[in-house]
Design an enzyme around this catalytic site. Sequence first.
Site, PDB file in Angstrom:
ATOM      1  CB  SER A 122      -0.958  -0.070   1.196  1.00 54.74           C
ATOM      2  OG  SER A 122      -1.997   0.866   1.067  1.00 54.74           O
ATOM      3  CG  ASP A 176      -7.136  -2.803  -2.839  1.00 51.57           C
ATOM      4  OD1 ASP A 176      -7.708  -2.016  -2.059  1.00 51.57           O
ATOM      5  OD2 ASP A 176      -5.917  -3.032  -2.803  1.00 51.57           O
ATOM      6  CG  HIS A 208      -5.795  -2.453   0.791  1.00 51.93           C
ATOM      7  ND1 HIS A 208      -5.126  -2.147  -0.379  1.00 51.93           N
ATOM      8  CD2 HIS A 208      -5.179  -1.733   1.773  1.00 51.93           C
ATOM      9  CE1 HIS A 208      -4.158  -1.280  -0.101  1.00 51.93           C
ATOM     10  NE2 HIS A 208      -4.167  -1.026   1.194  1.00 51.93           N
TER      11      HIS A 208
END
Length: 227
Positions: A122, A176, A208
């Site tokens: 991320s 996601d 995610h």
Amino acid sequence: SLLQEMNVGIPPVVLKASRTHTATLIFLHGLGDTGMGWAGALNSIKPDYLKVICPTAPMLPVTLNGGASMPAWYDILSLDENDTNREDMEGVNWAVEFVHDLVKGEEKHGLGPDRVMIGGFSQGGAVSLRAALTFPTPLAGCVALSCYLPGKQGDYDNLVEDKLNTPVFQAHGDEDGVVSYKRGQMTADVVQTLVKDHKFITYPGMMHEATMDELQDIKTWMEQKLS
């Protein structure tokens, strides 16, 4: 970015190589996490010659989360894909320098940058991608998970003159809900024009997060690039 300088205090989690240390992976966690967050998963896939460094980000107030402080590599102002001012680029560049310094720090253990991989998840993946694209010489690789290129995509064409020799492994889940799959695809489109060796894997149904399948693919790719 004085705030970041003041807050770096937590030592990184370091997973030592279990035999002769010939390569290192520096891996950055996502927003609000710590170096511990990824240590277990990475420990389960690391080859015995690999040392893994999982630093913890400084505590920063994050605009996206109402100004609450949490471990963050840089401030995120919005997740809107059309907002060109989504990420605090001064903070991003501080984090990139931090990674570059860690890479250079491995030289005292006898490892040149071509034996050091960087990566992250991320926000951490975003830093690692930019760090890989701006490091002056080739790295062993970059593992960019569920992430994006921070800043304006067009800026990257000016950053990179010739295609880079640093191989990039990029992965994204198509479910996601934080960093959209579309943004991952857009990132992949840009990155593959900037590096010679780019692999982009889509994980159907993955949100995610990381999955065992993904970790296995990372393991295979790392061993291939480091052998």
